[in-house]
Design a protein around this motif. Structure first.
Motif, PDB file in Angstrom:
ATOM      1  N   THR A 307      35.089  50.769  40.315  1.00 36.88           N
ATOM      2  CA  THR A 307      34.377  50.611  41.388  1.00 36.88           C
ATOM      3  C   THR A 307      34.833  49.901  42.443  1.00 36.88           C
ATOM      4  OG1 THR A 307      32.833  49.272  40.792  1.00 36.88           O
ATOM      5  CG2 THR A 307      32.269  51.398  40.358  1.00 36.88           C
ATOM      6  N   CYS A 308      35.685  48.746  42.303  1.00 37.94           N
ATOM      7  CA  CYS A 308      36.091  47.712  43.019  1.00 37.94           C
ATOM      8  C   CYS A 308      34.899  47.200  43.864  1.00 37.94           C
ATOM      9  CB  CYS A 308      36.909  48.314  43.863  1.00 37.94           C
ATOM     10  SG  CYS A 308      38.715  48.375  43.183  1.00 37.94           S
ATOM     11  N   SER A 309      33.625  47.088  43.056  1.00 39.59           N
ATOM     12  CA  SER A 309      32.589  46.476  43.905  1.00 39.59           C
ATOM     13  C   SER A 309      32.781  44.816  44.185  1.00 39.59           C
ATOM     14  CB  SER A 309      31.358  46.578  43.050  1.00 39.59           C
ATOM     15  OG  SER A 309      31.456  45.926  41.758  1.00 39.59           O
ATOM     16  N   GLY A 310      32.175  44.191  45.045  1.00 36.65           N
ATOM     17  CA  GLY A 310      32.440  43.118  45.417  1.00 36.65           C
ATOM     18  C   GLY A 310      32.232  42.084  44.254  1.00 36.65           C
ATOM     19  N   ARG A 311      31.143  42.336  43.615  1.00 32.50           N
ATOM     20  CA  ARG A 311      30.687  41.416  42.315  1.00 32.50           C
ATOM     21  C   ARG A 311      31.553  41.313  41.427  1.00 32.50           C
ATOM     22  NH1 ARG A 311      25.560  39.601  40.942  1.00 32.50           N
ATOM     23  NH2 ARG A 311      24.526  41.038  42.466  1.00 32.50           N
ATOM     24  N   ASN A 312      32.129  42.721  41.012  1.00 34.63           N
ATOM     25  CA  ASN A 312      33.369  42.674  39.918  1.00 34.63           C
ATOM     26  C   ASN A 312      34.465  41.940  40.286  1.00 34.63           C
ATOM     27  OD1 ASN A 312      31.511  44.089  38.397  1.00 34.63           O
ATOM     28  ND2 ASN A 312      32.249  46.140  39.036  1.00 34.63           N
ATOM     29  N   VAL A 313      34.937  42.252  41.569  1.00 32.00           N
ATOM     30  CA  VAL A 313      36.280  41.847  42.087  1.00 32.00           C
ATOM     31  C   VAL A 313      36.035  40.078  42.065  1.00 32.00           C
ATOM     32  CG1 VAL A 313      37.781  41.553  43.951  1.00 32.00           C
ATOM     33  CG2 VAL A 313      36.696  43.620  43.213  1.00 32.00           C
ATOM     34  N   LEU A 314      34.943  39.615  42.621  1.00 30.46           N
ATOM     35  CA  LEU A 314      34.613  38.084  42.427  1.00 30.46           C
ATOM     36  C   LEU A 314      34.693  37.459  41.060  1.00 30.46           C
ATOM     37  CD1 LEU A 314      34.357  35.634  44.022  1.00 30.46           C
ATOM     38  CD2 LEU A 314      31.866  36.105  43.995  1.00 30.46           C
ATOM     39  N   ARG A 315      34.108  38.171  40.401  1.00 28.27           N
ATOM     40  CA  ARG A 315      34.087  37.811  38.583  1.00 28.27           C
ATOM     41  C   ARG A 315      35.363  37.737  37.982  1.00 28.27           C
ATOM     42  NH1 ARG A 315      33.838  40.687  34.263  1.00 28.27           N
ATOM     43  NH2 ARG A 315      33.554  42.793  35.579  1.00 28.27           N
ATOM     44  N   LYS A 316      36.245  38.816  38.402  1.00 28.94           N
ATOM     45  CA  LYS A 316      37.519  38.876  37.792  1.00 28.94           C
ATOM     46  C   LYS A 316      38.448  37.818  38.531  1.00 28.94           C
ATOM     47  CE  LYS A 316      37.251  43.648  36.118  1.00 28.94           C
ATOM     48  NZ  LYS A 316      37.598  44.995  36.037  1.00 28.94           N
ATOM     49  N   MET A 317      38.065  37.643  39.695  1.00 32.17           N
ATOM     50  CA  MET A 317      39.026  36.591  40.308  1.00 32.17           C
ATOM     51  C   MET A 317      38.764  35.093  39.932  1.00 32.17           C
ATOM     52  SD  MET A 317      38.734  35.111  44.654  1.00 32.17           S
ATOM     53  CE  MET A 317      37.391  34.107  44.113  1.00 32.17           C
ATOM     54  N   ARG A 318      37.711  34.816  39.601  1.00 30.51           N
ATOM     55  CA  ARG A 318      37.295  33.567  39.117  1.00 30.51           C
ATOM     56  C   ARG A 318      37.644  33.531  37.327  1.00 30.51           C
ATOM     57  NH1 ARG A 318      31.253  32.702  41.440  1.00 30.51           N
ATOM     58  NH2 ARG A 318      31.842  31.549  43.277  1.00 30.51           N
ATOM     59  N   LYS A 319      37.809  34.561  36.901  1.00 32.78           N
ATOM     60  CA  LYS A 319      38.379  34.754  35.466  1.00 32.78           C
ATOM     61  C   LYS A 319      39.928  34.500  35.544  1.00 32.78           C
ATOM     62  CE  LYS A 319      39.043  37.981  31.380  1.00 32.78           C
ATOM     63  NZ  LYS A 319      38.690  39.263  31.311  1.00 32.78           N
TER      64      LYS A 319
END
Length: 528
Positions: A307-319
Protein backbone atom coordinates in the motif's frame (compact mmCIF):
# COMPACT_ATOMS: atom_id res chain seq x y z
CA UNK A 1 21.94 -43.67 60.85
CA UNK A 2 24.55 -42.49 58.36
CA UNK A 3 23.54 -44.72 55.43
CA UNK A 4 20.57 -42.53 54.27
CA UNK A 5 22.80 -39.43 54.16
CA UNK A 6 25.37 -41.25 52.04
CA UNK A 7 22.66 -42.43 49.66
CA UNK A 8 21.35 -38.88 49.22
CA UNK A 9 24.79 -37.55 48.38
CA UNK A 10 25.39 -40.29 45.86
CA UNK A 11 21.99 -39.63 44.30
CA UNK A 12 22.69 -35.88 43.91
CA UNK A 13 26.11 -36.57 42.38
CA UNK A 14 24.62 -39.07 39.99
CA UNK A 15 21.91 -36.61 38.96
CA UNK A 16 24.54 -33.92 38.34
CA UNK A 17 26.64 -36.23 36.19
CA UNK A 18 23.55 -37.30 34.25
CA UNK A 19 22.78 -33.66 33.45
CA UNK A 20 26.34 -33.10 32.25
CA UNK A 21 26.07 -36.18 30.06
CA UNK A 22 22.77 -35.09 28.52
CA UNK A 23 24.10 -31.61 27.79
CA UNK A 24 27.19 -33.09 26.13
CA UNK A 25 25.03 -35.40 23.99
CA UNK A 26 22.82 -32.46 22.95
CA UNK A 27 25.82 -30.33 21.95
CA UNK A 28 27.39 -33.18 20.04
CA UNK A 29 24.13 -33.84 18.18
CA UNK A 30 23.83 -30.15 17.27
CA UNK A 31 27.38 -29.96 15.94
CA UNK A 32 26.72 -33.12 13.94
CA UNK A 33 23.69 -31.49 12.30
CA UNK A 34 25.67 -28.33 11.51
CA UNK A 35 28.58 -30.15 9.91
CA UNK A 36 27.03 -33.24 8.32
CA UNK A 37 25.00 -31.56 5.54
CA UNK A 38 24.18 -33.05 2.21
CA UNK A 39 26.40 -31.31 -0.42
CA UNK A 40 25.29 -33.01 -3.63
CA UNK A 41 23.15 -30.08 -4.86
CA UNK A 42 25.43 -27.32 -3.57
CA UNK A 43 29.09 -28.12 -4.23
CA UNK A 44 31.17 -29.92 -6.78
CA UNK A 45 33.84 -32.46 -6.04
CA UNK A 46 36.37 -29.69 -5.50
CA UNK A 47 34.18 -27.99 -2.92
CA UNK A 48 33.29 -24.92 -5.00
CA UNK A 49 29.74 -23.63 -5.01
CA UNK A 50 27.70 -24.15 -8.17
CA UNK A 51 24.44 -22.58 -9.32
CA UNK A 52 21.22 -24.37 -8.48
CA UNK A 53 18.31 -24.41 -10.88
CA UNK A 54 14.72 -24.78 -9.84
CA UNK A 55 13.71 -24.97 -6.19
CA UNK A 56 16.56 -25.76 -3.82
CA UNK A 57 15.65 -28.57 -1.44
CA UNK A 58 17.54 -29.76 1.59
CA UNK A 59 17.25 -33.17 3.27
CA UNK A 60 17.63 -31.32 6.56
CA UNK A 61 14.18 -31.97 8.06
CA UNK A 62 12.61 -31.13 4.63
CA UNK A 63 13.21 -27.41 5.08
CA UNK A 64 12.80 -25.43 1.82
CA UNK A 65 15.06 -22.45 1.33
CA UNK A 66 13.93 -19.38 -0.57
CA UNK A 67 16.03 -18.52 -3.61
CA UNK A 68 17.29 -15.02 -4.36
CA UNK A 69 16.94 -13.67 -7.90
CA UNK A 70 20.16 -12.22 -9.28
CA UNK A 71 20.54 -9.28 -11.61
CA UNK A 72 20.68 -11.53 -14.70
CA UNK A 73 17.48 -13.37 -13.78
CA UNK A 74 19.17 -16.57 -12.55
CA UNK A 75 18.46 -18.03 -9.15
CA UNK A 76 21.25 -18.51 -6.65
CA UNK A 77 21.22 -19.96 -3.16
CA UNK A 78 22.63 -17.80 -0.41
CA UNK A 79 25.43 -19.75 1.22
CA UNK A 80 27.82 -19.26 4.12
CA UNK A 81 31.04 -21.15 4.84
CA UNK A 82 31.21 -23.10 8.13
CA UNK A 83 34.11 -22.45 10.48
CA UNK A 84 35.70 -25.81 9.80
CA UNK A 85 37.04 -27.26 6.55
CA UNK A 86 34.61 -28.49 3.98
CA UNK A 87 31.93 -27.12 1.73
CA UNK A 88 29.27 -24.47 2.19
CA UNK A 89 25.83 -24.47 3.66
CA UNK A 90 22.67 -22.56 2.88
CA UNK A 91 21.46 -19.66 4.98
CA UNK A 92 17.76 -18.87 5.15
CA UNK A 93 16.97 -15.23 4.24
CA UNK A 94 15.09 -14.90 7.51
CA UNK A 95 18.32 -15.39 9.45
CA UNK A 96 20.61 -13.21 7.32
CA UNK A 97 21.94 -10.10 9.06
CA UNK A 98 19.95 -6.92 8.40
CA UNK A 99 21.75 -4.50 6.11
CA UNK A 100 21.38 -1.01 7.61
CA UNK A 101 21.47 2.09 5.41
CA UNK A 102 24.24 4.49 6.35
CA UNK A 103 23.16 8.13 6.58
CA UNK A 104 25.69 10.62 5.16
CA UNK A 105 27.46 12.81 7.71
CA UNK A 106 25.87 16.22 8.36
CA UNK A 107 27.31 19.27 6.61
CA UNK A 108 29.71 21.57 8.36
CA UNK A 109 28.17 24.94 9.13
CA UNK A 110 31.06 26.69 7.35
CA UNK A 111 29.60 25.42 4.07
CA UNK A 112 26.55 27.67 4.55
CA UNK A 113 27.73 30.32 7.04
CA UNK A 114 30.67 32.68 7.16
CA UNK A 115 32.13 34.95 9.84
CA UNK A 116 32.43 38.68 9.15
CA UNK A 117 34.62 40.96 11.26
CA UNK A 118 33.99 44.61 12.15
CA UNK A 119 35.18 47.18 14.70
CA UNK A 120 32.60 48.67 17.07
CA UNK A 121 34.85 51.52 18.20
CA UNK A 122 36.34 49.62 21.12
CA UNK A 123 37.41 46.21 19.86
CA UNK A 124 37.09 43.90 16.89
CA UNK A 125 33.86 41.88 16.78
CA UNK A 126 32.54 39.15 14.52
CA UNK A 127 29.15 37.96 13.34
CA UNK A 128 27.96 34.79 11.59
CA UNK A 129 26.13 35.39 8.29
CA UNK A 130 24.31 33.07 5.89
CA UNK A 131 26.37 32.92 2.70
CA UNK A 132 23.49 32.56 0.25
CA UNK A 133 21.60 35.58 1.60
CA UNK A 134 24.43 37.99 2.49
CA UNK A 135 26.47 40.57 0.59
CA UNK A 136 30.07 40.10 1.67
CA UNK A 137 32.77 42.78 1.34
CA UNK A 138 35.02 42.29 -1.63
CA UNK A 139 38.64 41.70 -0.65
CA UNK A 140 40.96 44.49 -1.75
CA UNK A 141 43.18 43.54 -4.67
CA UNK A 142 46.95 43.92 -4.24
CA UNK A 143 48.43 47.00 -5.84
CA UNK A 144 50.18 46.36 -9.13
CA UNK A 145 53.60 47.72 -9.92
CA UNK A 146 53.29 50.80 -12.15
CA UNK A 147 54.55 50.29 -15.68
CA UNK A 148 57.02 52.79 -17.16
CA UNK A 149 55.60 55.03 -19.86
CA UNK A 150 56.18 53.90 -23.40
CA UNK A 151 56.80 56.06 -26.41
CA UNK A 152 54.21 55.93 -29.14
CA UNK A 153 55.01 56.28 -32.78
CA UNK A 154 51.54 56.64 -34.32
CA UNK A 155 48.11 57.97 -33.53
CA UNK A 156 46.61 54.53 -33.06
CA UNK A 157 48.87 53.77 -30.11
CA UNK A 158 48.07 57.15 -28.53
CA UNK A 159 44.35 56.54 -28.79
CA UNK A 160 44.67 53.00 -27.45
CA UNK A 161 46.74 54.17 -24.50
CA UNK A 162 44.23 56.88 -23.59
CA UNK A 163 41.32 54.50 -23.87
CA UNK A 164 43.15 51.98 -21.69
CA UNK A 165 43.73 54.56 -18.96
CA UNK A 166 40.08 55.59 -19.01
CA UNK A 167 39.01 51.94 -18.85
CA UNK A 168 41.30 51.29 -15.85
CA UNK A 169 39.87 54.32 -14.03
CA UNK A 170 36.34 53.13 -14.76
CA UNK A 171 37.09 49.63 -13.42
CA UNK A 172 38.56 51.10 -10.22
CA UNK A 173 35.44 53.20 -9.70
CA UNK A 174 33.22 50.17 -10.22
CA UNK A 175 35.26 48.14 -7.72
CA UNK A 176 35.07 51.00 -5.21
CA UNK A 177 31.30 51.23 -5.64
CA UNK A 178 30.99 47.45 -5.17
CA UNK A 179 33.05 47.70 -1.99
CA UNK A 180 30.77 50.43 -0.71
CA UNK A 181 27.64 48.39 -1.49
CA UNK A 182 29.06 45.29 0.16
CA UNK A 183 30.40 46.94 3.29
CA UNK A 184 29.25 45.62 6.65
CA UNK A 185 26.77 47.88 8.42
CA UNK A 186 28.30 50.04 11.17
CA UNK A 187 26.52 48.07 13.90
CA UNK A 188 27.88 44.78 12.58
CA UNK A 189 24.67 43.47 11.06
CA UNK A 190 24.83 41.23 8.00
CA UNK A 191 23.96 43.05 4.80
CA UNK A 192 21.10 40.97 3.36
CA UNK A 193 20.41 40.42 -0.31
CA UNK A 194 16.97 40.93 -1.79
CA UNK A 195 14.33 38.51 -0.42
CA UNK A 196 16.46 37.56 2.60
CA UNK A 197 15.79 38.61 6.20
CA UNK A 198 16.96 38.06 9.77
CA UNK A 199 20.04 39.17 11.72
CA UNK A 200 22.17 36.60 9.84
CA UNK A 201 20.27 36.91 6.51
CA UNK A 202 19.26 33.26 6.78
CA UNK A 203 15.49 33.69 6.61
CA UNK A 204 14.12 33.50 3.04
CA UNK A 205 11.22 35.64 1.91
CA UNK A 206 8.71 32.79 1.97
CA UNK A 207 9.56 32.01 5.64
CA UNK A 208 9.54 35.68 6.64
CA UNK A 209 6.03 36.08 5.23
CA UNK A 210 4.91 32.81 6.88
CA UNK A 211 6.06 34.05 10.31
CA UNK A 212 4.13 37.29 9.84
CA UNK A 213 0.98 35.54 8.58
CA UNK A 214 1.10 33.13 11.53
CA UNK A 215 1.21 36.11 13.97
CA UNK A 216 4.29 34.76 15.67
CA UNK A 217 5.87 37.40 17.97
CA UNK A 218 8.94 39.09 16.45
CA UNK A 219 11.15 37.91 19.31
CA UNK A 220 10.40 34.32 18.29
CA UNK A 221 11.09 34.92 14.60
CA UNK A 222 14.83 35.19 15.05
CA UNK A 223 17.19 32.49 16.23
CA UNK A 224 20.85 31.65 16.00
CA UNK A 225 21.76 28.88 13.55
CA UNK A 226 22.86 25.49 14.78
CA UNK A 227 26.46 24.36 14.48
CA UNK A 228 25.29 20.85 13.52
CA UNK A 229 22.22 20.72 11.24
CA UNK A 230 19.28 18.42 11.76
CA UNK A 231 18.84 15.41 9.55
CA UNK A 232 16.10 15.68 6.92
CA UNK A 233 14.31 12.50 5.76
CA UNK A 234 12.04 12.94 2.76
CA UNK A 235 9.32 10.32 2.18
CA UNK A 236 8.03 10.54 -1.40
CA UNK A 237 4.99 8.69 -2.73
CA UNK A 238 5.76 8.19 -6.40
CA UNK A 239 5.90 5.73 -9.29
CA UNK A 240 8.43 5.30 -12.06
CA UNK A 241 5.88 6.65 -14.53
CA UNK A 242 6.49 10.09 -13.00
CA UNK A 243 10.28 9.75 -13.24
CA UNK A 244 10.77 13.30 -14.60
CA UNK A 245 8.92 14.87 -11.67
CA UNK A 246 10.75 12.52 -9.29
CA UNK A 247 14.02 13.93 -10.60
CA UNK A 248 12.78 17.46 -9.93
CA UNK A 249 11.65 16.50 -6.43
CA UNK A 250 14.96 14.93 -5.49
CA UNK A 251 17.49 17.12 -7.28
CA UNK A 252 15.87 20.32 -6.02
CA UNK A 253 16.62 19.19 -2.44
CA UNK A 254 19.59 16.89 -2.97
CA UNK A 255 22.00 19.11 -1.01
CA UNK A 256 19.73 19.58 2.02
CA UNK A 257 18.07 16.14 2.44
CA UNK A 258 19.92 13.41 4.33
CA UNK A 259 17.91 10.50 2.95
CA UNK A 260 15.20 10.08 0.30
CA UNK A 261 12.79 7.29 1.23
CA UNK A 262 11.11 5.89 -1.90
CA UNK A 263 8.42 3.22 -1.71
CA UNK A 264 8.22 0.61 -4.45
CA UNK A 265 4.57 -0.38 -4.53
CA UNK A 266 4.11 -4.13 -5.00
CA UNK A 267 0.93 -5.07 -6.85
CA UNK A 268 0.94 -8.80 -6.40
CA UNK A 269 2.80 -11.91 -7.49
CA UNK A 270 1.66 -11.77 -11.08
CA UNK A 271 4.07 -8.99 -11.96
CA UNK A 272 1.50 -7.30 -14.21
CA UNK A 273 -1.86 -5.64 -13.73
CA UNK A 274 -4.27 -5.27 -16.61
CA UNK A 275 -1.51 -6.02 -19.13
CA UNK A 276 0.82 -3.41 -17.63
CA UNK A 277 4.26 -4.84 -16.91
CA UNK A 278 5.84 -4.48 -13.50
CA UNK A 279 8.77 -2.39 -14.74
CA UNK A 280 6.31 0.24 -16.00
CA UNK A 281 5.69 1.47 -12.45
CA UNK A 282 8.38 -0.13 -10.29
CA UNK A 283 11.23 2.12 -9.17
CA UNK A 284 13.48 -0.70 -7.99
CA UNK A 285 13.82 -2.14 -11.51
CA UNK A 286 15.33 1.16 -12.74
CA UNK A 287 17.29 2.23 -9.69
CA UNK A 288 20.71 1.52 -11.25
CA UNK A 289 19.82 2.35 -14.84
CA UNK A 290 18.54 5.92 -14.32
CA UNK A 291 21.27 8.54 -14.08
CA UNK A 292 20.06 10.72 -11.22
CA UNK A 293 19.01 7.68 -9.15
CA UNK A 294 22.29 5.85 -9.72
CA UNK A 295 24.36 8.93 -8.84
CA UNK A 296 22.53 9.40 -5.53
CA UNK A 297 22.25 5.80 -4.31
CA UNK A 298 23.93 6.77 -1.04
CA UNK A 299 20.98 9.07 -0.25
CA UNK A 300 18.17 6.73 -1.39
CA UNK A 301 16.42 4.16 0.77
CA UNK A 302 14.10 1.96 -1.28
CA UNK A 303 11.43 0.05 0.65
CA UNK A 304 8.79 -2.33 -0.66
CA UNK A 305 5.18 -2.30 0.45
CA UNK A 306 1.80 -3.20 -0.99
CA UNK A 307 0.00 0.00 0.00
CA UNK A 308 2.97 2.36 0.58
CA UNK A 309 1.06 3.90 3.46
CA UNK A 310 2.86 6.51 5.52
CA UNK A 311 2.81 4.36 8.67
CA UNK A 312 4.36 1.35 6.91
CA UNK A 313 7.01 3.41 5.14
CA UNK A 314 8.04 5.17 8.37
CA UNK A 315 8.24 1.84 10.20
CA UNK A 316 10.45 0.32 7.51
CA UNK A 317 12.58 3.45 7.38
CA UNK A 318 13.39 3.01 11.06
CA UNK A 319 14.05 -0.66 10.46
CA UNK A 320 16.72 -0.08 7.80
CA UNK A 321 18.34 3.04 9.30
CA UNK A 322 20.45 2.63 12.41
CA UNK A 323 19.17 4.07 15.68
CA UNK A 324 22.26 6.20 16.01
CA UNK A 325 21.43 7.97 12.73
CA UNK A 326 17.87 8.91 13.72
CA UNK A 327 17.15 11.59 16.34
CA UNK A 328 13.92 13.00 17.68
CA UNK A 329 14.79 16.49 16.44
CA UNK A 330 15.36 15.34 12.84
CA UNK A 331 12.90 16.67 10.27
CA UNK A 332 10.48 14.43 8.39
CA UNK A 333 9.20 15.68 5.02
CA UNK A 334 6.16 13.96 3.58
CA UNK A 335 4.54 14.70 0.24
CA UNK A 336 2.49 12.99 -2.41
CA UNK A 337 3.19 12.45 -6.08
CA UNK A 338 4.25 15.43 -8.24
CA UNK A 339 4.94 17.83 -5.34
CA UNK A 340 8.19 19.83 -5.44
CA UNK A 341 8.99 21.61 -2.17
CA UNK A 342 10.75 24.95 -1.77
CA UNK A 343 14.46 24.33 -1.21
CA UNK A 344 15.10 27.51 0.79
CA UNK A 345 12.33 26.69 3.26
CA UNK A 346 13.54 23.10 3.79
CA UNK A 347 17.10 24.31 4.32
CA UNK A 348 15.86 26.73 6.99
CA UNK A 349 14.16 23.92 8.91
CA UNK A 350 17.38 22.00 9.42
CA UNK A 351 19.45 24.95 10.67
CA UNK A 352 16.96 26.64 13.04
CA UNK A 353 14.76 25.59 15.94
CA UNK A 354 12.31 28.49 16.09
CA UNK A 355 9.69 27.25 13.60
CA UNK A 356 6.41 25.78 14.91
CA UNK A 357 5.18 22.29 14.14
CA UNK A 358 3.73 21.00 11.99
CA UNK A 359 4.01 23.18 8.90
CA UNK A 360 2.46 22.66 5.50
CA UNK A 361 3.32 24.02 2.07
CA UNK A 362 1.10 26.10 -0.20
CA UNK A 363 2.10 24.94 -3.67
CA UNK A 364 1.68 26.57 -7.04
CA UNK A 365 -0.88 24.50 -8.96
CA UNK A 366 0.49 23.72 -12.45
CA UNK A 367 -1.01 21.31 -14.98
CA UNK A 368 0.80 19.55 -17.87
CA UNK A 369 3.77 21.88 -17.37
CA UNK A 370 4.88 25.10 -15.74
CA UNK A 371 3.31 27.08 -18.60
CA UNK A 372 -0.26 26.26 -17.46
CA UNK A 373 -1.74 27.11 -14.05
CA UNK A 374 -4.97 25.73 -12.62
CA UNK A 375 -7.74 28.28 -11.92
CA UNK A 376 -7.47 27.37 -8.22
CA UNK A 377 -3.96 28.91 -8.39
CA UNK A 378 -2.59 27.08 -5.31
CA UNK A 379 -2.97 23.80 -3.47
CA UNK A 380 -2.07 22.81 0.11
CA UNK A 381 0.47 20.02 -0.24
CA UNK A 382 3.26 18.36 1.75
CA UNK A 383 4.14 18.75 5.40
CA UNK A 384 7.22 19.01 7.63
CA UNK A 385 7.56 17.98 11.26
CA UNK A 386 10.13 16.60 13.68
CA UNK A 387 10.23 12.84 14.18
CA UNK A 388 9.51 13.15 17.90
CA UNK A 389 6.33 15.11 17.18
CA UNK A 390 5.19 12.56 14.61
CA UNK A 391 5.54 9.79 17.21
CA UNK A 392 4.09 11.57 20.22
CA UNK A 393 1.25 13.52 18.61
CA UNK A 394 0.40 11.73 15.36
CA UNK A 395 0.99 8.11 16.42
CA UNK A 396 3.85 7.52 13.92
CA UNK A 397 1.55 8.11 10.95
CA UNK A 398 2.84 10.85 8.60
CA UNK A 399 -0.38 10.78 6.57
CA UNK A 400 -2.11 12.48 9.48
CA UNK A 401 -0.01 15.55 8.75
CA UNK A 402 -1.68 15.87 5.35
CA UNK A 403 -5.13 15.94 6.98
CA UNK A 404 -4.35 19.16 8.87
CA UNK A 405 -6.25 21.87 7.01
CA UNK A 406 -5.16 24.72 9.31
CA UNK A 407 -1.57 24.14 10.40
CA UNK A 408 0.31 26.34 12.85
CA UNK A 409 2.28 27.82 9.96
CA UNK A 410 1.66 27.66 6.22
CA UNK A 411 4.70 28.11 3.96
CA UNK A 412 3.72 30.19 0.95
CA UNK A 413 0.94 32.55 -0.14
CA UNK A 414 -0.73 33.58 -3.38
CA UNK A 415 2.37 35.44 -4.60
CA UNK A 416 5.25 33.60 -2.90
CA UNK A 417 4.88 29.85 -3.17
CA UNK A 418 6.18 27.13 -0.87
CA UNK A 419 6.72 24.84 -3.86
CA UNK A 420 5.08 23.50 -7.00
CA UNK A 421 2.42 20.88 -7.64
CA UNK A 422 2.91 19.93 -11.30
CA UNK A 423 0.06 17.57 -12.11
CA UNK A 424 0.50 15.35 -15.17
CA UNK A 425 3.80 17.03 -16.05
CA UNK A 426 4.91 14.02 -18.11
CA UNK A 427 5.23 13.09 -21.73
CA UNK A 428 1.78 12.56 -23.35
CA UNK A 429 2.26 8.79 -23.62
CA UNK A 430 3.31 8.67 -19.95
CA UNK A 431 0.17 10.60 -18.95
CA UNK A 432 -1.91 7.89 -20.62
CA UNK A 433 0.04 5.18 -18.77
CA UNK A 434 -0.41 6.99 -15.47
CA UNK A 435 -4.18 7.28 -15.90
CA UNK A 436 -4.36 3.59 -16.80
CA UNK A 437 -2.30 2.77 -13.73
CA UNK A 438 -4.59 4.79 -11.44
CA UNK A 439 -7.72 3.34 -13.02
CA UNK A 440 -6.52 -0.25 -12.67
CA UNK A 441 -4.93 -0.06 -9.23
CA UNK A 442 -6.31 2.48 -6.79
CA UNK A 443 -4.66 1.17 -3.66
CA UNK A 444 -4.68 4.36 -1.57
CA UNK A 445 -7.30 6.91 -0.73
CA UNK A 446 -4.94 9.72 -1.72
CA UNK A 447 -4.62 8.51 -5.32
CA UNK A 448 -6.67 10.61 -7.74
CA UNK A 449 -9.30 8.86 -9.79
CA UNK A 450 -8.79 8.58 -13.51
CA UNK A 451 -10.86 11.02 -15.61
CA UNK A 452 -11.90 9.61 -18.96
CA UNK A 453 -12.49 11.79 -22.03
CA UNK A 454 -15.90 12.79 -23.32
CA UNK A 455 -17.05 9.89 -25.58
CA UNK A 456 -18.76 12.40 -27.91
CA UNK A 457 -15.42 14.09 -28.71
CA UNK A 458 -12.91 11.31 -28.18
CA UNK A 459 -13.50 7.59 -28.16
CA UNK A 460 -10.10 6.59 -26.81
CA UNK A 461 -7.57 7.97 -24.36
CA UNK A 462 -4.35 8.19 -26.34
CA UNK A 463 -1.33 10.45 -26.74
CA UNK A 464 -2.96 12.50 -29.50
CA UNK A 465 -5.92 13.34 -27.27
CA UNK A 466 -3.56 14.45 -24.49
CA UNK A 467 -1.53 16.57 -26.94
CA UNK A 468 -4.69 18.45 -27.95
CA UNK A 469 -5.45 19.18 -24.30
CA UNK A 470 -1.93 20.47 -23.67
CA UNK A 471 -2.04 22.62 -26.79
CA UNK A 472 -5.36 24.28 -26.00
CA UNK A 473 -5.06 24.49 -22.19
CA UNK A 474 -8.04 22.24 -21.43
CA UNK A 475 -8.42 19.56 -18.78
CA UNK A 476 -9.73 16.00 -18.76
CA UNK A 477 -13.50 15.71 -18.86
CA UNK A 478 -14.14 19.42 -18.21
CA UNK A 479 -14.08 21.58 -21.32
CA UNK A 480 -15.26 24.60 -19.31
CA UNK A 481 -12.11 24.49 -17.19
CA UNK A 482 -9.59 26.82 -18.84
CA UNK A 483 -6.01 26.82 -17.65
CA UNK A 484 -4.17 30.12 -17.22
CA UNK A 485 -1.13 30.75 -19.40
CA UNK A 486 2.10 31.77 -17.66
CA UNK A 487 5.07 33.66 -19.09
CA UNK A 488 8.43 32.06 -18.51
CA UNK A 489 10.53 35.24 -18.35
CA UNK A 490 8.03 37.24 -16.30
CA UNK A 491 6.89 34.92 -13.51
CA UNK A 492 9.45 34.86 -10.68
CA UNK A 493 8.17 31.49 -9.44
CA UNK A 494 7.79 30.00 -12.91
CA UNK A 495 9.73 26.78 -12.16
CA UNK A 496 12.05 25.34 -9.49
CA UNK A 497 15.68 26.38 -9.51
CA UNK A 498 16.91 22.97 -10.70
CA UNK A 499 14.51 23.08 -13.67
CA UNK A 500 15.61 26.61 -14.61
CA UNK A 501 19.26 25.59 -14.60
CA UNK A 502 18.55 22.43 -16.63
CA UNK A 503 15.70 23.64 -18.80
CA UNK A 504 17.11 21.80 -21.83
CA UNK A 505 16.34 18.51 -20.06
CA UNK A 506 12.74 19.43 -19.23
CA UNK A 507 11.68 21.24 -22.39
CA UNK A 508 8.32 19.43 -22.46
CA UNK A 509 7.28 21.02 -19.12
CA UNK A 510 9.05 24.36 -19.53
CA UNK A 511 7.72 25.22 -23.02
CA UNK A 512 4.37 24.32 -24.56
CA UNK A 513 5.69 22.23 -27.45
CA UNK A 514 2.20 21.46 -28.76
CA UNK A 515 0.93 25.06 -28.97
CA UNK A 516 -0.74 25.95 -32.27
CA UNK A 517 -1.53 29.21 -34.05
CA UNK A 518 -5.25 28.51 -34.08
CA UNK A 519 -5.25 28.05 -30.29
CA UNK A 520 -3.69 31.52 -29.74
CA UNK A 521 -1.43 30.12 -27.05
CA UNK A 522 1.91 30.22 -28.87
CA UNK A 523 4.62 30.80 -26.31
CA UNK A 524 6.46 34.09 -26.62
CA UNK A 525 9.71 32.17 -26.34
CA UNK A 526 9.30 31.01 -29.92
CA UNK A 527 9.79 34.63 -31.01
CA UNK A 528 12.76 35.38 -28.72
Amino acid sequence: MQHPKVDVKLFLWGLFLLQIFLISVFLAFGSLLASNIHQDDLTTAGGSTQAVSGKAKSPWFNVKFILEPTSDGAELVTTVRPPGPGGTRMRHPRFRPLQLKAVPKPDNYTKYYRWIYYHDGYREQRRLCFIEGTHFPVAAKPATKPQPPTTTTNETDVDAGGAGEELAVGERRMEESEDEDNEVNPDGRCRCKAEWHGPDCGQPEVLWRAFIASRIPPRNQTAAPRKIPKGVFYVIDTTFISVEVLEMQMMELVDVVSMFVLCDRQLGEGGAVGGMKKDAYSIGDHLKSTDFLRENLARILLVEDVTCSGRNVLRKMRKFIGRGDLHGEDVLLYSRTDEILNRRAVNYFRWYDNWPQPVRFRLKYNVFGFFWQHPASTLIGGAACQLSTVDEVYRSDPERLLRIEKPVMLIGDLNHYGGWYCRHCYQPIDIVKYLEFIALVNTTESSPSAVLPDPKKATVMDAEYVQNLIASGRYFGDEALTLSKLQRHVDKYYAPEYVRKNSWRFDNVVINLFARWEDSVIDDEYFS
